[in-house]
Write an enzyme that holds these catalytic residues in place. Structure first.
Site, PDB file in Angstrom:
ATOM      1  N   ASP A  24     -12.076  19.474  15.124  1.00  0.00           N
ATOM      2  CA  ASP A  24     -13.577  19.693  15.650  1.00  0.00           C
ATOM      3  C   ASP A  24     -13.675  21.186  15.614  1.00  0.00           C
ATOM      4  OD1 ASP A  24     -13.613  16.878  17.476  1.00  0.00           O
ATOM      5  OD2 ASP A  24     -11.826  17.623  17.284  1.00  0.00           O
ATOM      6  N   THR A  25     -12.419  21.966  16.019  1.00  0.00           N
ATOM      7  CA  THR A  25     -12.507  23.509  15.793  1.00  0.00           C
ATOM      8  C   THR A  25     -12.718  23.812  14.393  1.00  0.00           C
ATOM      9  OG1 THR A  25     -11.058  23.572  17.556  1.00  0.00           O
ATOM     10  CG2 THR A  25     -11.104  25.603  15.868  1.00  0.00           C
ATOM     11  N   ARG A  35     -14.307   6.545  20.005  1.00  0.00           N
ATOM     12  CA  ARG A  35     -13.056   6.621  19.764  1.00  0.00           C
ATOM     13  C   ARG A  35     -12.007   5.863  21.010  1.00  0.00           C
ATOM     14  NH1 ARG A  35     -15.069  11.723  18.359  1.00  0.00           N
ATOM     15  NH2 ARG A  35     -14.355  12.130  16.081  1.00  0.00           N
ATOM     16  N   ALA A  37      -5.953   0.767  14.260  1.00  0.00           N
ATOM     17  CA  ALA A  37      -7.279   0.366  13.718  1.00  0.00           C
ATOM     18  C   ALA A  37      -8.106   1.759  13.870  1.00  0.00           C
ATOM     19  CB  ALA A  37      -7.698  -0.528  14.725  1.00  0.00           C
ATOM     20  N   HIS A  95     -10.889  14.829  22.078  1.00  0.00           N
ATOM     21  CA  HIS A  95     -11.317  14.608  20.673  1.00  0.00           C
ATOM     22  C   HIS A  95     -12.448  13.527  20.707  1.00  0.00           C
ATOM     23  CE1 HIS A  95     -11.800  14.259  16.274  1.00  0.00           C
ATOM     24  NE2 HIS A  95     -11.083  13.131  16.424  1.00  0.00           N
ATOM     25  N   LYS A 142       0.922  -1.341   0.147  1.00  0.00           N
ATOM     26  CA  LYS A 142      -0.063   0.006  -0.005  1.00  0.00           C
ATOM     27  C   LYS A 142       0.977   1.256  -0.125  1.00  0.00           C
ATOM     28  CE  LYS A 142      -3.842   2.615   0.959  1.00  0.00           C
ATOM     29  NZ  LYS A 142      -3.361   4.070   0.433  1.00  0.00           N
TER      30      LYS A 142
HETATM   31  P1  NAD Z   1      -7.135   3.114   7.796  1.00  0.00           P
HETATM   32  O1  NAD Z   1      -7.675   1.559   8.389  1.00  0.00           O
HETATM   33  O2  NAD Z   1      -7.478   3.445   6.516  1.00  0.00           O
HETATM   34  O3  NAD Z   1      -5.442   3.169   7.937  1.00  0.00           O
HETATM   35  C1  NAD Z   1      -4.736   2.756   8.946  1.00  0.00           C
HETATM   36  C2  NAD Z   1      -3.367   2.409   8.370  1.00  0.00           C
HETATM   37  O4  NAD Z   1      -2.634   1.821   9.357  1.00  0.00           O
HETATM   38  C3  NAD Z   1      -3.699   0.967   7.540  1.00  0.00           C
HETATM   39  O5  NAD Z   1      -3.260   1.077   6.311  1.00  0.00           O
HETATM   40  C4  NAD Z   1      -2.957  -0.048   8.338  1.00  0.00           C
HETATM   41  O6  NAD Z   1      -2.208  -0.879   7.342  1.00  0.00           O
HETATM   42  C5  NAD Z   1      -1.928   0.680   8.976  1.00  0.00           C
HETATM   43  N1  NAD Z   1      -1.258   0.129  10.159  1.00  0.00           N
HETATM   44  C6  NAD Z   1      -1.767  -0.626  11.207  1.00  0.00           C
HETATM   45  N2  NAD Z   1      -1.066  -1.160  12.040  1.00  0.00           N
HETATM   46  C7  NAD Z   1       0.162  -0.850  11.750  1.00  0.00           C
HETATM   47  C8  NAD Z   1       1.535  -0.737  12.237  1.00  0.00           C
HETATM   48  N3  NAD Z   1       1.782  -1.326  13.239  1.00  0.00           N
HETATM   49  N4  NAD Z   1       2.531  -0.027  11.415  1.00  0.00           N
HETATM   50  C9  NAD Z   1       2.459   0.695  10.324  1.00  0.00           C
HETATM   51  N5  NAD Z   1       0.991   0.745   9.814  1.00  0.00           N
HETATM   52  C10 NAD Z   1      -0.091   0.026  10.442  1.00  0.00           C
HETATM   53  O7  NAD Z   1      -7.547   4.139   9.048  1.00  0.00           O
HETATM   54  P2  NAD Z   1      -7.789   5.575   8.658  1.00  0.00           P
HETATM   55  O8  NAD Z   1      -9.167   6.013   8.279  1.00  0.00           O
HETATM   56  O9  NAD Z   1      -6.479   6.119   7.984  1.00  0.00           O
HETATM   57  O10 NAD Z   1      -7.580   6.189  10.250  1.00  0.00           O
HETATM   58  C11 NAD Z   1      -6.461   6.237  11.141  1.00  0.00           C
HETATM   59  C12 NAD Z   1      -6.444   6.661  12.292  1.00  0.00           C
HETATM   60  O11 NAD Z   1      -6.818   8.010  12.348  1.00  0.00           O
HETATM   61  C13 NAD Z   1      -7.648   6.163  12.958  1.00  0.00           C
HETATM   62  O12 NAD Z   1      -7.294   5.656  14.252  1.00  0.00           O
HETATM   63  C14 NAD Z   1      -8.732   7.101  12.913  1.00  0.00           C
HETATM   64  O13 NAD Z   1      -9.760   6.765  13.765  1.00  0.00           O
HETATM   65  C15 NAD Z   1      -7.974   8.414  13.199  1.00  0.00           C
HETATM   66  N6  NAD Z   1      -8.505   9.696  12.703  1.00  0.00           N
HETATM   67  C16 NAD Z   1      -8.217  10.621  13.444  1.00  0.00           C
HETATM   68  C17 NAD Z   1      -8.816  11.914  13.195  1.00  0.00           C
HETATM   69  C18 NAD Z   1      -8.558  13.072  14.365  1.00  0.00           C
HETATM   70  O14 NAD Z   1      -9.209  14.207  14.096  1.00  0.00           O
HETATM   71  N7  NAD Z   1      -7.511  12.784  14.903  1.00  0.00           N
HETATM   72  C19 NAD Z   1      -9.681  12.081  12.112  1.00  0.00           C
HETATM   73  C20 NAD Z   1     -10.020  10.985  11.290  1.00  0.00           C
HETATM   74  C21 NAD Z   1      -9.397   9.722  11.666  1.00  0.00           C
END
Ligand code: NAD
Length: 313
Positions: A149-150, A89, A81, A176, A41
């Protein structure tokens, strides 16, 4: 800290790859390294992004390894995850804390001496975990906190008052997540307190409450429709990256360690803070109304309780 501008993204899923795409479009960094458990990927993303180079600014993009973190200025963690339908969350905590222990350990083993940005959820708890696991000073471990969120809040208020959202100054603070709060006492448009704009009879406090609820629950609404949220957070992460590289001293609502500010200690939580090339320069301490302060403390207590499983790690 290393010279130049190299960003390493760990986790090139929806959020990580959207951030990479947004970074490429901004021409902000010289080198971008992509890393994912799913190596193919990361490789595919690097190829795809590189093919856009003739339409953007020159930079180097490749699928790398943890060794590449040694020379990185910023490591952004978006791995882990994801939030499933109906999952909060906080449900993600144990799964992702274990993943983070390994990731942060591998980054530090490379000799990394830069700034971590954490976006994986639950972001406040995983930012705290990253700070602990890395041993870096707190100013160099920054969570994306309530930056998104902001932004959602400013967008919806901008729509409601029919004004450019960049002229809306208003913060969401706290976790968050479900216990976040709107800071109405310090929300203004062009210098006018938002609460004073309710004199116009067509506007009401009930509408403002609804706007906040839509902000708080936005992720659920988007996940129901398309499974994940990623474009806006990716832009928020670029904004944070920009504030760091350009040494901006910008005020952003990030997750950072509190040491007495707002009467809270030993916790990462979303607050407005000045961000510059050193990371967090200082927390902006607002004089919150009593009710807002109570809500912030409630949010902090929910986070502290959820952090219990981290204690033995
Ligand atoms: P996703 O499942 O599309 O991507 C996660 C990626 O992490 C995958 O490609 C997976 O292969 C990889 N991964 C898993 N374990 C790993 C490891 N040990 N080493 C390297 N890579 C690894 O998920 P996403 O939609 O991209 O979301 C990612 C995170 O961001 C989630 O926790 C989600 O809740 C968070 N998120 C945060 C906000 C925020 O405001 N902070 C907003 C949206 C999403």
């Amino acid at each position: 800290m290393a010279n130049g501008s190299r960003v390493v993204i760990i986790g090139t899923g929806f959020v990580g790859s959207s951030y990479a795409y947004a970074l490429l479009n901004q021409g902000l960094v010289e080198e971008l390294v992509l890393l994912d458990l799913n190596k193919e990927k990361a490789e595919g993303d690097a190829m795809d992004l590189n093919h856009g180079m003739p339409f953007g600014a020159p930079m180097k993009i490749w699928a790398g390894t943890y060794d590449d973190c040694k020379e990185a200025d910023i490591v952004v963690i978006t791995a882990g995850a994801n939030q499933g339908p109906g999952e909060t969350r906080l449900d993600l905590i144990e799964k992702n804390a274990a993943i983070f222990k390994k990731i942060v350990g591998d980054v530090m083993a490379s000799g990394f001496d830069g700034i971590f940005i954490v976006a994986t959820n639950p972001v406040d708890i995983l930012s705290y975990a990253t700070w602990k696991f890395s041993g870096l000073p707190m100013e160099r471990v920054i969570g994306s906190g309530t930056i998104l969120d902001t932004a959602r809040f400013r967008f919806l208020l901008g729509q409601y008052f029919n004004v450019d959202s960049r002229n809306v100054h208003a913060y969401i603070m706290g976790e968050h997540g479900d216990t976040e709060l709107p800071v109405w006492s310090h929300a203004d448009i062009g210098g006018k307190p938002i609460l004073s704009l309710l004199d116009d009879k067509a506007k009401s406090e009930a509408d403002l409450d609804e706007i906040f609820i839509n902000v708080r629950d936005a992720a659920y609404h988007i996940i129901e429709r398309k499974g994940a949220t990623y474009y806006a957070i990716a832009m928020g992460l670029v904004r944070l990256t920009e504030a760091i590289f350009r040494n901006e001293n910008s005020i952003l609502t990030v997750s950072t360690l509190l040491n007495g500010q707002y009467g809270l200690d030993d916790i990462y939580i979303g607050v407005p803070a000045f961000v510059n090339r050193q990371g967090i320069r200082e927390v902006l301490e607002l004089n919150l109304h009593e009710k807002e302060r109570e809500k912030l403390h409630h949010s902090a207590s929910v986070l502290k309780e959820a952090m219990e499983p981290l204690k033995g790690m």
